[in-house]
Scaffold this motif. Structure first.
Motif, short mmCIF file in Angstrom:
data_model
loop_
_atom_site.label_atom_id
_atom_site.label_comp_id
_atom_site.label_asym_id
_atom_site.label_seq_id
_atom_site.Cartn_x
_atom_site.Cartn_y
_atom_site.Cartn_z
N LYS A 120 -47.93 -3.24 33.14
CA LYS A 120 -46.68 -2.94 33.83
C LYS A 120 -46.49 -3.93 34.97
CE LYS A 120 -46.38 0.76 36.42
NZ LYS A 120 -46.19 2.14 36.89
N LYS A 121 -45.31 -4.53 35.06
CA LYS A 121 -45.01 -5.52 36.09
C LYS A 121 -44.07 -4.93 37.15
CE LYS A 121 -44.54 -9.89 37.67
NZ LYS A 121 -45.44 -11.02 37.71
N ALA B 187 -46.89 -9.31 10.49
CA ALA B 187 -46.92 -7.89 10.17
C ALA B 187 -45.85 -7.26 11.04
CB ALA B 187 -48.29 -7.28 10.44
N VAL B 188 -45.33 -6.10 10.62
CA VAL B 188 -44.26 -5.44 11.36
C VAL B 188 -44.66 -4.00 11.64
CG1 VAL B 188 -41.83 -4.77 11.36
CG2 VAL B 188 -42.53 -6.95 10.33
N LEU B 189 -44.51 -3.60 12.91
CA LEU B 189 -44.89 -2.25 13.33
C LEU B 189 -43.69 -1.50 13.90
CD1 LEU B 189 -45.30 -2.07 16.76
CD2 LEU B 189 -46.98 -3.79 16.13
N ASP B 190 -43.84 -0.19 13.95
CA ASP B 190 -42.85 0.71 14.55
C ASP B 190 -43.31 0.99 15.98
OD1 ASP B 190 -41.46 2.96 15.47
OD2 ASP B 190 -41.51 3.95 13.52
N ASP B 191 -42.46 0.69 16.97
CA ASP B 191 -42.87 0.86 18.37
C ASP B 191 -42.71 2.29 18.88
OD1 ASP B 191 -40.15 1.17 19.02
OD2 ASP B 191 -40.17 -0.41 20.55
N TYR C 141 -46.34 0.44 25.02
CA TYR C 141 -46.46 -1.00 25.27
C TYR C 141 -47.67 -1.34 26.14
CZ TYR C 141 -42.23 -2.22 22.79
OH TYR C 141 -41.30 -2.43 21.80
N THR C 142 -48.14 -0.40 26.97
CA THR C 142 -49.32 -0.66 27.79
C THR C 142 -50.58 -0.11 27.12
OG1 THR C 142 -48.89 1.31 29.15
CG2 THR C 142 -48.08 -0.81 29.98
N VAL D 141 -45.71 -7.26 31.01
CA VAL D 141 -46.08 -8.66 30.79
C VAL D 141 -47.39 -8.71 30.01
CG1 VAL D 141 -44.92 -9.57 32.84
CG2 VAL D 141 -47.29 -8.79 33.01
N SER D 142 -47.67 -9.87 29.47
CA SER D 142 -48.93 -10.09 28.79
C SER D 142 -50.04 -10.20 29.83
CB SER D 142 -48.88 -11.40 27.99
OG SER D 142 -50.17 -11.76 27.55
#
Length: 128
Positions: A28-29, A112-116, A20-21, A43-44
């Motif tokens: 990271k928050k 669009a759809v992705l795998d995280d 995610y980062t 966070v964004s």
């Protein structure tokens, strides 16, 4: 009333934090130990004081069957707004991200759809 926090269940918090980062570009928050897990939010970078995404451990017995059912049916766990789906698709694919749905125009919305990599499908979307 505003949305302050939402969550996505992940099978590995450290792996999720990296994805995610480092890949998606969130910041990271919070990272607070809570027993064997962490209160881990991102966070964004465009709104660091805005809505937080909790990378929540998927240890509850109900979560894994729920996640598996969503993935098996191709249903994203959540959606993130982007400015340009085709450009973001290309950037992420070049980083090795696996997509289950390439950019698709549906009237005024492109998705669009992705795998995280942590057991979830995530939709990226923009409206024209």
């Amino acid at each position: 009333m505003r949305i302050h926090l939402t969550s996505v269940f992940v099978d590995d918090q450290e792996k999720a934090l990296r994805f995610y980062t480092d890949v998606l570009g969130f910041l990271k928050k919070n990272d607070v130990p809570v027993g064997t897990d962490r209160w881990l939010t991102v966070v964004s970078p465009e709104d660091p004081d805005g809505t937080e995404l909790l990378l929540e451990p998927d240890g509850h017995p109900a979560v894994k069957p729920y996640k598996e059912a969503l993935v098996n049916d191709g249903i994203p766990a959540t959606a993130f707004a982007v400015d340009d789906v085709p450009a973001e698709f290309k950037r992420l694919r070049d980083l090795g991200v696996r997509f289950t749905q390439e950019p698709l125009e549906m009237g005024p919305v492109t998705t669009a759809v992705l795998d995280d990599t942590c057991g979830n499908l995530i939709q990226i979307a923009h409206s024209s």
